[in-house]
Every structure is written in C-alpha cells, then in structure tokens.
Enzyme design. Structure first.
Site, PDB file in Angstrom:
ATOM      1  CE1 TYR A  60      46.791  51.033  33.303  1.00  0.00           C
ATOM      2  CE2 TYR A  60      48.940  52.065  33.539  1.00  0.00           C
ATOM      3  CZ  TYR A  60      47.890  51.654  32.740  1.00  0.00           C
ATOM      4  OH  TYR A  60      47.945  51.868  31.377  1.00  0.00           O
ATOM      5  CG  PHE A 215      52.518  36.085  20.533  1.00  0.00           C
ATOM      6  CD1 PHE A 215      51.811  34.896  20.709  1.00  0.00           C
ATOM      7  CD2 PHE A 215      53.160  36.303  19.327  1.00  0.00           C
ATOM      8  CE1 PHE A 215      51.755  33.960  19.686  1.00  0.00           C
ATOM      9  CE2 PHE A 215      53.108  35.369  18.306  1.00  0.00           C
ATOM     10  CZ  PHE A 215      52.407  34.194  18.479  1.00  0.00           C
TER      11      PHE A 215
END
Length: 341
Positions: A60, A215
């Site tokens: 990351y 979402f």
C-alpha cells in the site's frame, strides 16, 4: 457502545470485532489523498473507541501506508493488534503492469524486516501472505513464515486470497490464524469452499471490502466516483450491471429503514452476523464514516432479518465480476505448485 473482543483462531489472537482497513489513507487507489496528520488522528481515535485491529500491507503506497500506521501507533503499541502483509511487489516505476507475486524464503524474510522497520515495531501481530505465489509451493513460503514466528518477529500467521487447498497445506506446516478474503453481500463466492475449510480448521475469517467498495454506503452511481478511483474499472459499477445492482440496493434500503440504520450499516452488520469467527475490516478516510461503521456493531439482525436480506441479495444476485484484473485479487481460485517429490 463498547466494541466486543473476539478470538481469531485458537492460537490466542484476540482482536476487536471490527477492524480498520488503512489502505486508502495513503494509497491513491480511491483518488487524492488526505493529509497525513488527519489520517493519524483518525487511526488514534479509532483505537481510543475500541477498534484496535489495524490492517495494512507493504504494497500500500507502496510502503507509505506502513509508515503512516507506524507513526499513528507510537505510544499505543500495546493497545493495537497490527496486521500487515507481504507478497505483492511493484517496480520502482510504480506501474501496476509490473506487479509480481513472490513467496520465496529470502523475500519473505526481507519483506518482514522491512515492514518491522517502517512500522517501527519489534513484532507484527498477524503477518499475511498477501497473495499466493503460484511458482512456489505454499509449504516453502509458510516454512519461512514459521521461522519468523520462532524468532519472535511475528506472533500469528495468515493468508490472503488463498484457495481451500492451499489453506489446508499451509495449516499443516504451521497453524494459520486467519484468512483474509473479499466477502460482502455482493461478493459471496468464498462461501462454497473457503469458508467451510476455515471453519473446519478453526481459522478466523477477515473480510475486506465488506461494504462492496462503498456501494452499500450510497455510492451507487459511477459518476459519483472521482477520477483516479479504481472502482471505475470494476464491472459491478458499470453500465447495465450497475443498473441491476441498484435495484437490489433499493430493496436493501427498505430493509435498513425498518431496522433504523443506514444501508451501509445493514450490509456491515450482515457480515458481522456471519459468525463469531468473522472480523471485517472496513476502510475509510473520514471520521464520520468510521463512526457509522462502528455503530453497525449495535445493529442486531434476527433470523428473520437475515432471511429477508437473503431473499433480495442471495449469492449470485448482483451482476458483474468483482474486479477487472483477476491477477490483483482472485488468485485464491488457483493453488501453488506441489512440493517436489
């Protein structure tokens, strides 16, 4: 509300029932980054509120997220359960097309030493192989990870996106404490083989993206996602797939309204109700979102509630693949090579 503690695996690791995924805090996968000081403050507030299971990886950034987390836990190391990963390499150019997976012993050791230095810690609580190297037998990789445990550099071992076969083979070399995989209302393919295998072996399950890459938080229109956000490439967020998925989302919103919670809290509560061995790690860069996620621990779902959710969001009901590039996240479908005879 206090955050419950649960055990991951039978080896002794105890973590908060909900963790915190730190990737987006210093990895431009979701667009522009927030100020480092703001992210450090968010991590420390999370720990103060009882969410103490922190998840990062050397890839990351690359590397910058471990540095960030390391700064954030200075002075509170004894309060956190720190998980990081190795196994995905990115060239100095930073081009994802040059990504590779490594699981050879020399790399395992070098990666761990580098992570310890970036995190500014003496040991890692939970060390995952981020992706299984399909050129190295899993027994070889886990054998190298076992040595790190024996040396006190790592306390517990984990796998990420591993197949049921590799989980069994790895567990035979050294106890695997947790397996990290994508699991949410719209990604349920692990339920057929991987989840039963983990439960048979007593291995904890750590779902990432439990909110379906945002979402279920309300970002149901692709246009709301900014440039540079990798979600624009996810098939579930595109075209006809998105329109069909929005219909299911609206049905879930109605269930959430009856439970007096947000759709995101409903989706996260569903994951948390999958078992005491399940600890999701939703990520965020906003304190308000973190507090909403944490509050999902107070959402109680009855058998009837779970059946109602299942009736509108059963396995396979959402349309579209979970990623556009299977190299990145679906290597659990494949197994590492067998040991030479």
């Amino acid at each position: 509300m206090a955050v419950p503690k649960v055990k991951l695996g039978p080896q002794g690791l105890e973590v908060s029932k909900q963790g915190l995924g730190c990737m987006g805090m210093s990895h431009k996968i979701y667009g522009p980054l927030k100020p480092e000081a703001e992210m450090i403050d968010l991590i420390r507030k999370a720990v103060d509120s009882g969410v103490t299971f922190l998840d990062t990886s050397d890839v990351y950034g690359p590397h910058t997220n471990e540095v960030l987390v390391g700064k954030a836990i200075q002075g509170i190391r004894d309060k956190v359960q720190l998980a990081t990963k190795f196994g995905i390499t990115i060239p100095e150019s930073g081009k994802l097309s040059g990504m590779a997976i490594r699981g050879d012993p020399a790399y395992v050791r070098a990666a761990c030493e580098a992570s310890l230095k970036r995190l500014q810690v003496d040991y890692i609580d939970l060390y995952y192989q981020h992706r299984v190297d399909q050129s190295v037998p899993i027994e070889i990789t886990v054998g190298a990870m076992k040595e790190l445990v024996e040396e006190g550099k790592v306390k517990y071992l984990g796998l990420s996106e591993a197949s049921a076969e590799d989980i069994r083979r790895a567990h035979a070399i050294h106890p695997i404490t947790a397996v990290q995989l994508e699991w949410s209302l719209w990604t349920r393919d692990i339920e057929e083989e991987v989840v039963p295998t983990c439960r048979e072996l007593g291995i904890g399950i750590v779902p990432y993206s439990p909110l379906g890459q945002g979402f279920f938080s309300g970002k149901t229109v692709a246009e709301e996602i900014g440039d540079g956000d990798f979600r624009k490439t996810i098939p579930k967020f595109q075209g006809e797939n998105l329109e069909r998925n929005k219909v299911i989302y609206e049905k879930l919103c109605k269930i959430a309204a009856k439970k007096a919670c947000t759709p995101g809290q409903l989706a996260l509560a569903w994951v948390q109700h999958q078992g005491d061995d399940v600890v999701p790690i939703p990520g965020t860069t906003k304190l308000q979102n973190f507090e909403e996620n944490r509050a999902s621990l107070g959402v109680s779902l009855s058998k009837e509630d779970l059946e109602g959710i299942e009736s509108v969001a059963s396995p396979g009901s959402f349309q579209g693949e979970r990623v556009s590039n299977t190299f990145k996240t679906t290597t659990w479908r494949f197994s590492s090579p067998p040991l030479p005879q």
